[in-house]
Design a protein around this motif. Structure first.
Motif, PDB file in Angstrom:
ATOM      1  N   ASN A  21      16.629  17.595  42.026  1.00 10.56           N
ATOM      2  CA  ASN A  21      17.094  17.797  43.397  1.00 10.56           C
ATOM      3  C   ASN A  21      18.293  18.741  43.428  1.00 10.56           C
ATOM      4  OD1 ASN A  21      16.955  17.182  46.253  1.00 10.56           O
ATOM      5  ND2 ASN A  21      18.823  15.987  45.949  1.00 10.56           N
ATOM      6  N   ARG A  24      17.268  22.394  43.266  1.00  6.38           N
ATOM      7  CA  ARG A  24      16.443  22.953  44.343  1.00  6.38           C
ATOM      8  C   ARG A  24      17.054  24.225  44.895  1.00  6.38           C
ATOM      9  NH1 ARG A  24      16.141  18.479  48.590  1.00  6.38           N
ATOM     10  NH2 ARG A  24      15.578  20.202  49.902  1.00  6.38           N
ATOM     11  N   PRO A  25      16.254  25.170  45.291  1.00  4.12           N
ATOM     12  CA  PRO A  25      14.794  25.184  45.309  1.00  4.12           C
ATOM     13  C   PRO A  25      14.177  25.740  44.027  1.00  4.12           C
ATOM     14  CG  PRO A  25      15.584  27.124  46.440  1.00  4.12           C
ATOM     15  CD  PRO A  25      16.810  26.352  45.980  1.00  4.12           C
ATOM     16  N   GLY A  27      14.360  24.631  40.617  1.00  2.00           N
ATOM     17  CA  GLY A  27      13.833  23.736  39.595  1.00  2.00           C
ATOM     18  C   GLY A  27      14.654  23.858  38.324  1.00  2.00           C
ATOM     19  N   LYS A  75       9.864  21.256  39.004  1.00  2.00           N
ATOM     20  CA  LYS A  75      10.551  21.260  40.297  1.00  2.00           C
ATOM     21  C   LYS A  75       9.975  20.157  41.161  1.00  2.00           C
ATOM     22  CE  LYS A  75       9.643  24.590  43.261  1.00  2.00           C
ATOM     23  NZ  LYS A  75       9.510  25.906  43.879  1.00  2.00           N
ATOM     24  N   THR A  77       8.358  18.204  44.284  1.00  2.00           N
ATOM     25  CA  THR A  77       7.411  18.426  45.383  1.00  2.00           C
ATOM     26  C   THR A  77       8.052  17.872  46.655  1.00  2.00           C
ATOM     27  OG1 THR A  77       6.344  16.275  45.143  1.00  2.00           O
ATOM     28  CG2 THR A  77       5.444  18.119  43.823  1.00  2.00           C
ATOM     29  N   HIS A  78       7.362  18.027  47.773  1.00  2.00           N
ATOM     30  CA  HIS A  78       7.922  17.466  49.010  1.00  2.00           C
ATOM     31  C   HIS A  78       7.995  15.940  48.941  1.00  2.00           C
ATOM     32  CE1 HIS A  78       3.603  17.393  49.863  1.00  2.00           C
ATOM     33  NE2 HIS A  78       3.843  16.485  50.788  1.00  2.00           N
ATOM     34  N   ILE A  81      11.192  15.151  47.004  1.00  2.00           N
ATOM     35  CA  ILE A  81      12.356  15.357  47.862  1.00  2.00           C
ATOM     36  C   ILE A  81      12.525  14.159  48.795  1.00  2.00           C
ATOM     37  CG2 ILE A  81      13.336  16.776  49.712  1.00  2.00           C
ATOM     38  CD1 ILE A  81      11.880  19.186  48.327  1.00  2.00           C
TER      39      ILE A  81
END
Length: 103
Positions: A21, A24-25, A27, A75, A77-78, A81
């Motif tokens: 996190n 982000r964005p 990774g 990274k 994913t939604h 998040i």
């Protein structure tokens, strides 16, 4: 399996989500994540890190790109998040602390 091993795995998964996190964005590469995990779990190995990353990938919380040189790039994913931001319920197997604030 002992409770300590279970707590370690679940804690590591939460810490990995938090570290990603913070990245982000973009990774993060596994070498960075290993460094973070070794600060928290001094005996963490690459194999253990990859095992926990695969778990999070299987849950569709992160995406992993396995590089030809053997390193992994991850990274959120939604869904990942949403877990970190406390907008959805957390899956069992991840030691997310309870939300103690309103909002």
């Amino acid at each position: 399996m002992t409770d300590i091993e279970k707590a370690r795995r679940e804690g590591m998964r939460w810490q990995l989500l938090n570290a990603l996190n913070k990245g982000r964005p973009i990774g993060a590469m596994d070498v960075l994540l290993l460094s973070v995990m070794q600060d928290l779990y001094s005996d963490c190995t690459v194999n253990e890190l990859h095992t926990q990353l695969e778990y999070l990938d299987d849950r569709k919380l992160i995406e992993i790109v396995k590089k030809p040189d053997g390193h992994w790039f991850s990274k959120l994913t939604h869904y990942g998040i949403d877990i970190v931001e406390y907008t959805v319920d957390c899956y069992p197997g991840i030691a997310r602390p309870p939300k103690y604030w309103k909002g």
